[in-house]
Scaffold this motif. Structure first.
Motif, PDB file in Angstrom:
ATOM      1  N   LEU A 159       0.838  -1.210   0.000  1.00  0.00           N
ATOM      2  CA  LEU A 159       0.000   0.000   0.000  1.00  0.00           C
ATOM      3  C   LEU A 159       0.875   1.263   0.000  1.00  0.00           C
ATOM      4  O   LEU A 159       0.430   2.328  -0.411  1.00  0.00           O
ATOM      5  N   ILE A 160       2.097   1.134   0.495  1.00  0.00           N
ATOM      6  CA  ILE A 160       3.039   2.255   0.411  1.00  0.00           C
ATOM      7  C   ILE A 160       3.427   2.433  -1.049  1.00  0.00           C
ATOM      8  O   ILE A 160       3.682   1.454  -1.747  1.00  0.00           O
ATOM      9  N   ARG A 161       3.425   3.704  -1.513  1.00  0.00           N
ATOM     10  CA  ARG A 161       3.865   3.956  -2.890  1.00  0.00           C
ATOM     11  C   ARG A 161       5.383   4.123  -2.896  1.00  0.00           C
ATOM     12  O   ARG A 161       5.921   4.846  -2.059  1.00  0.00           O
ATOM     13  N   PRO A 162       6.065   3.482  -3.856  1.00  0.00           N
ATOM     14  CA  PRO A 162       7.523   3.659  -3.930  1.00  0.00           C
ATOM     15  C   PRO A 162       7.901   5.120  -4.215  1.00  0.00           C
ATOM     16  O   PRO A 162       8.908   5.614  -3.733  1.00  0.00           O
ATOM     17  N   GLY A 163       7.052   5.827  -4.983  1.00  0.00           N
ATOM     18  CA  GLY A 163       7.297   7.245  -5.251  1.00  0.00           C
ATOM     19  C   GLY A 163       6.368   8.108  -4.418  1.00  0.00           C
ATOM     20  O   GLY A 163       5.791   7.652  -3.440  1.00  0.00           O
ATOM     21  N   ALA A 164       6.228   9.364  -4.821  1.00  0.00           N
ATOM     22  CA  ALA A 164       5.381  10.288  -4.069  1.00  0.00           C
ATOM     23  C   ALA A 164       3.904   9.878  -4.195  1.00  0.00           C
ATOM     24  O   ALA A 164       3.434   9.583  -5.292  1.00  0.00           O
ATOM     25  N   HIS A 165       3.176   9.873  -3.073  1.00  0.00           N
ATOM     26  CA  HIS A 165       1.747   9.562  -3.127  1.00  0.00           C
ATOM     27  C   HIS A 165       1.007  10.727  -3.789  1.00  0.00           C
ATOM     28  O   HIS A 165       1.272  11.893  -3.467  1.00  0.00           O
ATOM     29  N   PRO A 166       0.080  10.413  -4.722  1.00  0.00           N
ATOM     30  CA  PRO A 166      -0.566  11.499  -5.476  1.00  0.00           C
ATOM     31  C   PRO A 166      -1.334  12.495  -4.603  1.00  0.00           C
ATOM     32  O   PRO A 166      -1.437  13.669  -4.952  1.00  0.00           O
ATOM     33  N   LEU A 167      -1.848  12.050  -3.483  1.00  0.00           N
ATOM     34  CA  LEU A 167      -2.635  12.958  -2.646  1.00  0.00           C
ATOM     35  C   LEU A 167      -1.751  13.765  -1.697  1.00  0.00           C
ATOM     36  O   LEU A 167      -2.000  14.943  -1.452  1.00  0.00           O
ATOM     37  N   THR A 168      -0.712  13.146  -1.162  1.00  0.00           N
ATOM     38  CA  THR A 168       0.075  13.794  -0.099  1.00  0.00           C
ATOM     39  C   THR A 168       1.461  14.231  -0.557  1.00  0.00           C
ATOM     40  O   THR A 168       2.086  15.069   0.101  1.00  0.00           O
ATOM     41  N   GLY A 169       1.955  13.622  -1.627  1.00  0.00           N
ATOM     42  CA  GLY A 169       3.321  13.921  -2.064  1.00  0.00           C
ATOM     43  C   GLY A 169       4.380  13.242  -1.211  1.00  0.00           C
ATOM     44  O   GLY A 169       5.579  13.369  -1.476  1.00  0.00           O
TER      45      GLY A 169
END
Ligand SMILES: [Zn+2]
Ligand SMILES: [Zn+2]
Length: 352
Positions: free
Chosen positions: A51-61
């Motif tokens: 569930l962790i995004r390897p890159g920046a999360h689209p909502l939070t960055g």
């Protein structure tokens, strides 16, 4: 302050990080009292990123390293803008759902399935630190008489309550629960509150099976020793359970849930995994069985806290350990090595 951060698979570290910034409008900073270790957290460490995004999360960055922890209680230290019913000093539990607020689902109140959604502690820094920045709309005041410890358990209990609400359990229903980990136990307690007549549980780990029995399960089966489908069929007058809740995410149990629920019944899936399950169409269509997904909670945390305050829901059986944050890495290792030994360990960031 110290923070327990996910860097990569098998890389969980207690790091020194800066104190949180002044909260932006719509945010709050809380002093974390307790924060529970979730199966999701263990999964991110053992098999992530999931569930962790390897890159920046689209909502939070936010991108890793990320402070884990989404099952928290605490006290409000700062508000970025006024929040109704919340002041600095208010004791709160946190609904950690991050939401965009403007998508079709957010506008319908279904913020938990927001198109851009995520969770504090996975998509933004979470509660395994002395301070956490969270959305103010997720703050739920803790009623008098409910401890901060128990309030931190409101999140996992809400997952079980939501599953039982999705299942539309009616008074007098027979319910089968597959798995008696924290979510299965939460569903058991919720099924009791919903008035289920029979609550059958399948759980292979003896300690968890014992807990389920102590909490009022009608019958607990070891799936290695018993034909659960047949046993429950016989116990329910050759009808089958009205509802089956699958709380593990294992494909063979998803299949068992769908093929075991009675004709016209509801199989609710709340265990998440990346696996694929194959389902026989002839077991679904001719019997008009309903298969329902259940994700997290949707305004269920306030319900749980109200049930606790009313003395109708005791969170104590879920709680099997409290550790200081400094023992967090060890607690993760202990849980990963033996999932059966504990239901829920809370970390207490304020304790040295
Ligand atoms: Zn969780
Ligand atoms: Zn949204």
């Amino acid at each position: 302050m110290h923070a327990l951060r996910w860097h990569a698979k098998d890389e969980l570290r207690l790091d020194e990080v800066g104190a949180p910034a002044t909260p932006r409008p719509g945010q709050a900073v809380i002093a974390v009292s307790y924060c529970g270790i979730c199966g999701t957290d263990l999964h991110e460490v053992a098999h992530g990123p999931n569930l962790i995004r390897p890159g920046a999360h689209p909502l939070t960055g936010t991108k890793p390293p990320i402070t884990l922890g989404h099952e928290m209680s605490g006290t409000v230290l700062a508000l970025g803008s006024p929040a109704p019913g919340i002041e600095v000093g208010t004791r709160v539990a946190v609904d950690p759902c991050l939401r965009c607020g403007v998508c079709r689902w957010c506008r319908r109140g279904e913020y938990h399935i927001c198109a851009k959604g995520g969770s504090v502690g996975l998509a933004s820094d979470g509660g395994f630190a002395s301070h956490a920045t969270v959305p103010a709309e997720g703050l739920v005041p803790i009623p008098d008489g409910v401890s901060d410890e128990h309030a931190a358990l409101a999140e996992p209990l809400a997952v079980g309550l939501h599953a039982v609400r999705r299942a539309a359990v009616q008074p007098g229903d027979n319910v089968l629960l597959l798995g008696a980990g924290p979510i299965g136990v939460a569903a058991l307690l919720a099924a009791k509150l919903a008035g289920a007549a029979g609550i059958y549980v399948s759980e292979p780990v003896p300690a968890r099976a014992r807990t389920a029995a102590e909490l009022g399960a009608t019958e607990v089966y070891d799936p290695a020793a018993a034909d659960v489908r047949r046993e429950v069929f016989l116990r329910t007058g050759r009808i089958g359970p009205d509802v089956v809740v699958e709380a593990t995410g294992r494909p063979e149990l998803v299949r068992l849930a769908v093929t075991t629920v009675r004709r016209g019944g509801r199989a609710v899936l709340c265990g998440i995994s990346g696996a694929e399950a194959s389902l026989p169409i002839t077991q679904i269509v001719p019997f008009e069985r309903t298969v329902v997904g259940s994700l997290g909670y949707n305004y269920d945390i306030p319900r749980v806290l109200d049930l606790m305050a009313a003395g109708r829901l005791d969170a104590a059986p879920l709680l099997t350990g409290v550790r200081p944050l400094s023992a967090g890495v060890d607690a993760f290792a202990e849980l990963a090595a033996d999932r059966g030994s504990h239901l829920k360990i809370l970390l207490e960031p304020g304790r040295p």
